[in-house]
Design a protein around this motif. Sequence first.
Motif, PDB file in Angstrom:
ATOM      1  N   UNK A 186       0.811  -1.214   0.000  1.00 11.82           N
ATOM      2  CA  UNK A 186       0.000   0.000   0.000  1.00 11.82           C
ATOM      3  C   UNK A 186       0.842   1.262   0.000  1.00 11.82           C
ATOM      4  N   UNK A 187       2.156   1.108   0.135  1.00 17.23           N
ATOM      5  CA  UNK A 187       3.031   2.289   0.099  1.00 17.23           C
ATOM      6  C   UNK A 187       3.449   2.573  -1.336  1.00 17.23           C
ATOM      7  N   UNK A 188       3.926   3.795  -1.550  1.00 15.10           N
ATOM      8  CA  UNK A 188       4.372   4.152  -2.896  1.00 15.10           C
ATOM      9  C   UNK A 188       5.656   3.399  -3.229  1.00 15.10           C
ATOM     10  N   UNK A 189       5.910   3.327  -4.524  1.00 15.65           N
ATOM     11  CA  UNK A 189       7.155   2.747  -5.013  1.00 15.65           C
ATOM     12  C   UNK A 189       8.352   3.457  -4.377  1.00 15.65           C
ATOM     13  N   UNK A 190       8.291   4.792  -4.363  1.00 14.09           N
ATOM     14  CA  UNK A 190       9.397   5.575  -3.818  1.00 14.09           C
ATOM     15  C   UNK A 190       9.649   5.249  -2.335  1.00 14.09           C
ATOM     16  N   UNK A 191       8.590   5.150  -1.567  1.00 12.58           N
ATOM     17  CA  UNK A 191       8.733   4.821  -0.142  1.00 12.58           C
ATOM     18  C   UNK A 191       9.370   3.447   0.027  1.00 12.58           C
ATOM     19  N   UNK A 192       8.977   2.514  -0.825  1.00 14.74           N
ATOM     20  CA  UNK A 192       9.580   1.185  -0.761  1.00 14.74           C
ATOM     21  C   UNK A 192      11.079   1.247  -1.029  1.00 14.74           C
ATOM     22  N   UNK A 193      11.473   2.036  -2.017  1.00 11.65           N
ATOM     23  CA  UNK A 193      12.893   2.144  -2.336  1.00 11.65           C
ATOM     24  C   UNK A 193      13.635   2.840  -1.185  1.00 11.65           C
ATOM     25  N   UNK A 194      13.021   3.893  -0.656  1.00  7.74           N
ATOM     26  CA  UNK A 194      13.640   4.629   0.459  1.00  7.74           C
ATOM     27  C   UNK A 194      13.881   3.728   1.668  1.00  7.74           C
ATOM     28  N   UNK A 195      13.024   2.750   1.853  1.00 11.36           N
ATOM     29  CA  UNK A 195      13.195   1.882   3.024  1.00 11.36           C
ATOM     30  C   UNK A 195      14.523   1.134   2.964  1.00 11.36           C
ATOM     31  N   UNK A 196      15.098   0.998   1.753  1.00 11.43           N
ATOM     32  CA  UNK A 196      16.427   0.391   1.652  1.00 11.43           C
ATOM     33  C   UNK A 196      17.483   1.183   2.404  1.00 11.43           C
ATOM     34  N   UNK A 201      16.767   1.071 -12.766  1.00 13.65           N
ATOM     35  CA  UNK A 201      15.967  -0.096 -13.161  1.00 13.65           C
ATOM     36  C   UNK A 201      14.845   0.293 -14.120  1.00 13.65           C
ATOM     37  N   UNK A 202      14.940   1.510 -14.644  1.00 13.57           N
ATOM     38  CA  UNK A 202      14.087   1.898 -15.769  1.00 13.57           C
ATOM     39  C   UNK A 202      12.647   2.238 -15.450  1.00 13.57           C
ATOM     40  N   UNK A 203      12.331   2.546 -14.179  1.00  8.54           N
ATOM     41  CA  UNK A 203      10.929   2.855 -13.870  1.00  8.54           C
ATOM     42  C   UNK A 203      10.754   4.116 -13.008  1.00  8.54           C
ATOM     43  N   UNK A 204      11.508   5.199 -13.322  1.00  4.58           N
ATOM     44  CA  UNK A 204      11.351   6.408 -12.498  1.00  4.58           C
ATOM     45  C   UNK A 204       9.924   6.970 -12.561  1.00  4.58           C
ATOM     46  N   UNK A 205       9.254   6.736 -13.677  1.00  4.51           N
ATOM     47  CA  UNK A 205       7.905   7.303 -13.834  1.00  4.51           C
ATOM     48  C   UNK A 205       6.879   6.600 -12.939  1.00  4.51           C
ATOM     49  N   UNK A 206       7.283   5.494 -12.306  1.00  5.53           N
ATOM     50  CA  UNK A 206       6.344   4.767 -11.436  1.00  5.53           C
ATOM     51  C   UNK A 206       6.457   5.196  -9.968  1.00  5.53           C
ATOM     52  N   UNK A 207       7.332   6.152  -9.682  1.00  8.23           N
ATOM     53  CA  UNK A 207       7.717   6.444  -8.292  1.00  8.23           C
ATOM     54  C   UNK A 207       6.535   6.695  -7.356  1.00  8.23           C
ATOM     55  N   UNK A 208       5.515   7.367  -7.841  1.00  8.01           N
ATOM     56  CA  UNK A 208       4.431   7.765  -6.931  1.00  8.01           C
ATOM     57  C   UNK A 208       3.200   6.867  -7.025  1.00  8.01           C
ATOM     58  N   UNK A 244      15.365  -1.032  -4.258  1.00  8.94           N
ATOM     59  CA  UNK A 244      15.471  -0.977  -2.793  1.00  8.94           C
ATOM     60  C   UNK A 244      16.808  -1.568  -2.341  1.00  8.94           C
ATOM     61  N   UNK A 245      17.208  -2.662  -2.994  1.00 10.58           N
ATOM     62  CA  UNK A 245      18.500  -3.273  -2.665  1.00 10.58           C
ATOM     63  C   UNK A 245      19.652  -2.339  -3.041  1.00 10.58           C
ATOM     64  N   UNK A 246      19.560  -1.687  -4.217  1.00  9.73           N
ATOM     65  CA  UNK A 246      20.602  -0.743  -4.639  1.00  9.73           C
ATOM     66  C   UNK A 246      20.738   0.392  -3.637  1.00  9.73           C
ATOM     67  N   UNK A 247      19.592   0.859  -3.149  1.00  5.97           N
ATOM     68  CA  UNK A 247      19.545   1.973  -2.191  1.00  5.97           C
ATOM     69  C   UNK A 247      20.309   1.630  -0.920  1.00  5.97           C
TER      70      UNK A 247
END
Length: 256
Positions: A97-107, A137-144, A162-165
């Motif tokens: 339920x969180x945004x893509x960006x929040x998921x990546x930030x959790x890394x 990973x080619x999906x910046x437009x999906x961030x929100x 998320x792993x890269x982060x």
Amino acid sequence: MEDLIRIENLVKIYERGEVLALNDVSTTVQKGEFLVLLGLSGSGKSTLLRCINRLIEPTAGTIVFDGKDVTKASSRQLRHLRRRMAMIFQQFNLVKRSSVLTNVLSGRLGYVNPAASAIHKFAKQDIADAMACLERVGIPEQAYKRADELSGGQQQRVGIARALMQQPDLLMADEPVSALDPATAHSIMQYLEQMNQEDDVTVVTSLHFLSLARRYGARILALKDGEIVFEGSPAEIDKVKFKEIYGEDAEEVEVR
Ligand SMILES: Nc1ncnc2c1ncn2[C@@H]1O[C@H](COP(=O)(O)OP(=O)(O)O)[C@@H](O)[C@H]1O
Ligand SMILES: [Mg+2]
């Protein structure tokens, strides 16, 4: 070459059902290596991966990560060690339920504590870094978007971002492409390859298909009933070894 992981006489017995999931497993993983774990379902691959970061508590044996004994680490030491070990999963394990960006930030928080990361305030730099990982990973437009709005392949790319982060030394991937179609599987495997070659991340990944293991693995470790039945280069797996790993009735199939 230097060892990143040393596993000695690892045993895991699940109390429930009294399953001997790992029986005296010993191996080493060198820095920079790309190791593939093979084996039938139930052979112990997930258990082995999860013992390395102690998501599963080993019953006996020793695991040393970059000179530090993981099995003896205090919870504080373990937290530090886990920051250096990223993990991706077959079912992606995003906070849906969180945004893509929040998921990546959790890394960035090191080990994923989804509840904490959802309310965590991130610095501008963290957000810029997370966007850069999504670009890779080619999906910046999906961030929100909400994570669960994405396709399986896109969700696994979020897992990789998320792993890269996390800027890990080790990436553990537990059947990262088993839920994906073959074309998407290859694109995900290529990101793992890129992390290994360009970011110097040591990769340990379980895979279902020998053809994928042959294509991406530098070394293969095969488990059967919790024991190592093969350890070596992909080229050494001939018909006889294949049957040892997968059983007499198995036939090799190609993932194109
Ligand atoms: N939480 C658990 N409780 C009891 N038995 C388990 C648990 N997890 C795995 N097992 C058993 O341990 C063995 C190894 O499982 P697993 O590591 O998941 O294998 P793989 O990932 O290769 O499919 C299997 O026999 C499985 O049924
Ligand atoms: Mg598994």
